[in-house]
Design a protein around this motif. Structure first.
Motif, PDB file in Angstrom:
ATOM      1  N   ASP A   1     112.260  47.189 -34.282  1.00  0.00           N
ATOM      2  CA  ASP A   1     111.661  47.239 -32.951  1.00  0.00           C
ATOM      3  C   ASP A   1     110.557  46.195 -32.844  1.00  0.00           C
ATOM      4  OD1 ASP A   1     113.281  49.369 -32.317  1.00  0.00           O
ATOM      5  OD2 ASP A   1     111.785  50.882 -32.825  1.00  0.00           O
TER       6      ASP A   1
ATOM      7  N   CYS B   1     111.469  46.690 -27.638  1.00  0.00           N
ATOM      8  CA  CYS B   1     112.837  46.177 -27.724  1.00  0.00           C
ATOM      9  C   CYS B   1     113.459  46.594 -29.059  1.00  0.00           C
ATOM     10  CB  CYS B   1     112.852  44.653 -27.617  1.00  0.00           C
ATOM     11  SG  CYS B   1     112.336  44.027 -25.999  1.00  0.00           S
ATOM     12  N   ASP B   2     114.618  47.204 -28.979  1.00  0.00           N
ATOM     13  CA  ASP B   2     115.398  47.560 -30.168  1.00  0.00           C
ATOM     14  C   ASP B   2     116.260  46.353 -30.527  1.00  0.00           C
ATOM     15  OD1 ASP B   2     116.891  48.696 -32.170  1.00  0.00           O
ATOM     16  OD2 ASP B   2     118.046  50.018 -30.846  1.00  0.00           O
ATOM     17  N   LYS B   3     115.798  45.568 -31.482  1.00  0.00           N
ATOM     18  CA  LYS B   3     116.456  44.304 -31.801  1.00  0.00           C
ATOM     19  C   LYS B   3     117.585  44.509 -32.814  1.00  0.00           C
ATOM     20  CE  LYS B   3     114.079  40.557 -32.237  1.00  0.00           C
ATOM     21  NZ  LYS B   3     113.119  39.521 -32.702  1.00  0.00           N
TER      22      LYS B   3
ATOM     23  N   LEU C   1     109.742  39.945 -21.506  1.00  0.00           N
ATOM     24  CA  LEU C   1     110.822  40.306 -22.425  1.00  0.00           C
ATOM     25  C   LEU C   1     111.011  39.241 -23.496  1.00  0.00           C
ATOM     26  CD1 LEU C   1     113.261  41.713 -19.751  1.00  0.00           C
ATOM     27  CD2 LEU C   1     112.417  43.012 -21.712  1.00  0.00           C
TER      28      LEU C   1
ATOM     29  N   TYR D   1     120.613  39.410 -22.749  1.00  0.00           N
ATOM     30  CA  TYR D   1     119.799  39.785 -23.905  1.00  0.00           C
ATOM     31  C   TYR D   1     120.608  40.536 -24.964  1.00  0.00           C
ATOM     32  CZ  TYR D   1     115.847  38.981 -20.717  1.00  0.00           C
ATOM     33  OH  TYR D   1     114.963  38.434 -19.833  1.00  0.00           O
TER      34      TYR D   1
ATOM     35  N   THR E   1     108.172  39.506 -25.936  1.00  0.00           N
ATOM     36  CA  THR E   1     108.298  40.686 -26.782  1.00  0.00           C
ATOM     37  C   THR E   1     109.368  40.483 -27.844  1.00  0.00           C
ATOM     38  OG1 THR E   1     107.616  42.105 -24.928  1.00  0.00           O
ATOM     39  CG2 THR E   1     108.732  43.177 -26.783  1.00  0.00           C
ATOM     40  N   ILE E   2     110.502  39.956 -27.446  1.00  0.00           N
ATOM     41  CA  ILE E   2     111.601  39.731 -28.393  1.00  0.00           C
ATOM     42  C   ILE E   2     111.193  38.738 -29.478  1.00  0.00           C
ATOM     43  CG2 ILE E   2     113.926  38.768 -28.638  1.00  0.00           C
ATOM     44  CD1 ILE E   2     114.467  39.890 -25.777  1.00  0.00           C
TER      45      ILE E   2
ATOM     46  N   VAL F   1     119.264  42.194 -28.352  1.00  0.00           N
ATOM     47  CA  VAL F   1     118.630  43.492 -28.116  1.00  0.00           C
ATOM     48  C   VAL F   1     119.687  44.531 -27.756  1.00  0.00           C
ATOM     49  CG1 VAL F   1     117.033  44.743 -26.607  1.00  0.00           C
ATOM     50  CG2 VAL F   1     116.464  42.438 -27.372  1.00  0.00           C
TER      51      VAL F   1
ATOM     52  N   VAL G   1     116.041  48.657 -24.380  1.00  0.00           N
ATOM     53  CA  VAL G   1     114.635  48.380 -24.087  1.00  0.00           C
ATOM     54  C   VAL G   1     114.004  49.650 -23.540  1.00  0.00           C
ATOM     55  CG1 VAL G   1     113.030  47.079 -22.624  1.00  0.00           C
ATOM     56  CG2 VAL G   1     114.995  45.915 -23.652  1.00  0.00           C
TER      57      VAL G   1
ATOM     58  N   ALA H   1     120.542  47.066 -22.663  1.00  0.00           N
ATOM     59  CA  ALA H   1     120.189  45.656 -22.529  1.00  0.00           C
ATOM     60  C   ALA H   1     121.059  44.955 -21.500  1.00  0.00           C
ATOM     61  CB  ALA H   1     120.308  44.953 -23.878  1.00  0.00           C
TER      62      ALA H   1
END
Length: 315
Positions: free
Chosen positions: A226, A214-216, A251, A190, A254-255, A194, A197, A186
């Motif tokens: 995700d 996105c790996d949150k 992005l 971000y 998506t987040i 995150v 990505v 990331a």
């Protein structure tokens, strides 16, 4: 790149094959050109067929385990049955169309860490088939791919790795039995939300589906998870787009979860796997349709000396 290998099944004195690519560099949707050169051995030989195929390394799952194997995903017959006289030399030109979904192996002139691609020559004679040696092929991004990747770079994302996952992405029209994941650490702006990505391109003649995962990070009361977004762009007019602004918008959507509205159904997102069950069976069948397709344990890095090259963007 040229390779030459005597068919071991025939022993010393048998025919040899030498495949020459005019240029090993290509892009999705273009053509690889070259010639297959045959030289007859000590005696006449009946050639059953000669074929060329594109092969690459794919990550797969089997139960709880993961492994990498070589998958053939595109084949071109070069010639049917013919007789090669003793000592005869024969040159057969070819043009091999590169599928639009062919994964990218090189960016900014550097090999993406984790990616391999080869052109394999198959010569069948007296029921003996040789699939041994490979010509290395470099697949460069199309302009739209390049602009999007450059936007990630300008936004501060650092390339981590790239690989191919066997399976289909839910809701995306996909012709190959695998998809590419380009992974990034990331960017600083971000990183509080995150960890990483993953970027996937599914390309056709007219447009590209861009899938972002996105790996949150988790919060005080929620675990990490995700989030997925799917966006479509045309090949035409890429030069006039502010891609940094567009990718930044993707992005953020998506987040926040809004990007996932572009998907149709799915299990907890896009369902990047579909590696088991019905779809897995369909994928396996498609692979086997290419002369066996999947050869578990036969790794391309062994054939290429184990060098996948460096990361792009100087990482």
């Amino acid at each position: 790149m040229v390779f030459k290998k005597m068919l071991s099944a025939l022993g010393v004195g048998g025919p040899s094959v030498d495949t020459v690519l005019s240029n090993p560099n290509t892009r999705p949707g273009l053509v690889l050109e070259g010639q297959v050169n045959l030289r007859g051995g000590d005696a006449a030989a009946n050639i059953e067929h000669i074929s060329l195929s594109l092969v690459t390394r794919v990550e797969m799952e089997s139960g709880d385990s993961e492994y990498a194997g070589t998958m053939e995903f595109h084949r071109l017959p070069v010639t049917g049955a013919l007789q090669l006289a003793a000592g005869q030399q024969l040159s057969i030109p070819f043009q091999l169309p590169v599928p639009w979904e062919t994964p990218i192996t090189d960016v900014y002139g550097q090999r993406l860490h984790g990616m391999t691609m080869g052109l394999r020559t198959e010569l069948a004679i007296a029921r003996a088939v040789d699939k041994g040696d490979l010509d290395q092929v470099s697949v460069h991004p199309l302009p739209v791919h390049e602009r999007i990747l450059d936007a990630f770079n300008q936004l501060g994302f650092r390339f981590k790795n790239a690989d191919l996952e066997r399976g289909h992405i839910h809701g995306v029209q996909q012709t190959l039995p695998f998809y590419q994941e380009i992974e990034f650490f990331a960017a600083p702006q971000y990183s509080n939300v995150v960890r990483e990505v993953e970027l996937t391109f599914v390309t056709n003649q007219y447009s590209v589906d861009v899938i972002i995962e996105c790996d949150k990070r988790g919060g005080f009361f929620t675990g990490g998870h995700d989030s997925f977004g799917r966006y479509s762009v045309q090949h035409a007019g890429v030069e006039s787009v502010d891609w940094v602004r567009v990718v930044d918008g993707w992005l953020n959507q998506t987040i926040s979860g809004y990007g996932s509205r572009a998907k149709q159904g799915g299990h907890g997102g896009y369902g990047h796997g579909h590696r088991g069950g019905g779809m897995g069976g369909a994928v396996a069948g498609a692979a086997l349709g290419f002369g066996g397709g999947l050869l578990a344990g036969e790794l391309l890095e062994d054939a290429f000396g184990g060098d996948d090259g460096g990361d792009f963007g100087g990482e």
